[in-house]
Design a protein around this motif. Structure first.
Motif, PDB file in Angstrom:
ATOM      1  N   LEU A   1       0.828  -1.217   0.000  1.00 21.12           N
ATOM      2  CA  LEU A   1       0.000   0.000   0.000  1.00 21.12           C
ATOM      3  C   LEU A   1       0.857   1.259   0.000  1.00 21.12           C
ATOM      4  O   LEU A   1       0.499   2.248  -0.645  1.00 21.12           O
ATOM      5  N   ILE A   2       1.983   1.221   0.677  1.00 20.06           N
ATOM      6  CA  ILE A   2       2.901   2.368   0.650  1.00 20.06           C
ATOM      7  C   ILE A   2       3.446   2.563  -0.766  1.00 20.06           C
ATOM      8  O   ILE A   2       3.522   3.690  -1.263  1.00 20.06           O
ATOM      9  N   GLY A   3       3.828   1.471  -1.431  1.00 20.87           N
ATOM     10  CA  GLY A   3       4.310   1.566  -2.807  1.00 20.87           C
ATOM     11  C   GLY A   3       3.242   2.077  -3.751  1.00 20.87           C
ATOM     12  O   GLY A   3       3.521   2.889  -4.633  1.00 20.87           O
TER      13      GLY A   3
ATOM     14  N   ALA B   1       2.848   5.789  -3.182  1.00 23.16           N
ATOM     15  CA  ALA B   1       3.957   6.538  -3.774  1.00 23.16           C
ATOM     16  C   ALA B   1       3.790   6.646  -5.281  1.00 23.16           C
ATOM     17  O   ALA B   1       4.030   7.708  -5.864  1.00 23.16           O
ATOM     18  N   PHE B   2       3.378   5.545  -5.926  1.00 27.54           N
ATOM     19  CA  PHE B   2       3.135   5.600  -7.365  1.00 27.54           C
ATOM     20  C   PHE B   2       2.006   6.567  -7.684  1.00 27.54           C
ATOM     21  O   PHE B   2       2.105   7.360  -8.610  1.00 27.54           O
ATOM     22  N   TRP B   3       0.934   6.512  -6.927  1.00 32.01           N
ATOM     23  CA  TRP B   3      -0.210   7.389  -7.177  1.00 32.01           C
ATOM     24  C   TRP B   3       0.187   8.852  -6.990  1.00 32.01           C
ATOM     25  O   TRP B   3      -0.234   9.729  -7.738  1.00 32.01           O
TER      26      TRP B   3
ATOM     27  N   GLY C   1       2.363  14.541 -11.971  1.00 29.91           N
ATOM     28  CA  GLY C   1       2.746  14.775 -13.357  1.00 29.91           C
ATOM     29  C   GLY C   1       4.137  14.301 -13.719  1.00 29.91           C
ATOM     30  O   GLY C   1       4.738  14.810 -14.662  1.00 29.91           O
ATOM     31  N   GLN C   2       4.668  13.315 -13.004  1.00 31.04           N
ATOM     32  CA  GLN C   2       6.009  12.830 -13.276  1.00 31.04           C
ATOM     33  C   GLN C   2       6.108  12.095 -14.607  1.00 31.04           C
ATOM     34  O   GLN C   2       7.192  11.984 -15.160  1.00 31.04           O
TER      35      GLN C   2
END
Length: 53
Positions: free
Chosen positions: A16-18, A21-23, A29-30
């Motif tokens: 969930l942390i990963g 971080a992705f979200w 806008g990365q």
């Protein structure tokens, strides 16, 4: 076998942390212009060169 009681929730928590971080990077806008980044690396910019002595 009792270690699974600790490891299963820990792995879900890390997943969930990963995902968070992705979200966050997606919403920031990365990933908007991947082709622009790929072509900008080929541009000759004199300001990026090291100073010669």
């Amino acid at each position: 076998m009792s270690i699974l009681i600790f490891l299963a929730p820990a792995s879900v928590f890390l997943a969930l942390i990963g995902l968070a971080a992705f979200w966050w990077t997606f919403r920031a806008g990365q990933y908007d212009d991947p082709m622009g980044d790929a072509s900008r690396i080929l541009i000759e910019d004199p300001a990026d060169r090291p100073l010669s002595d």
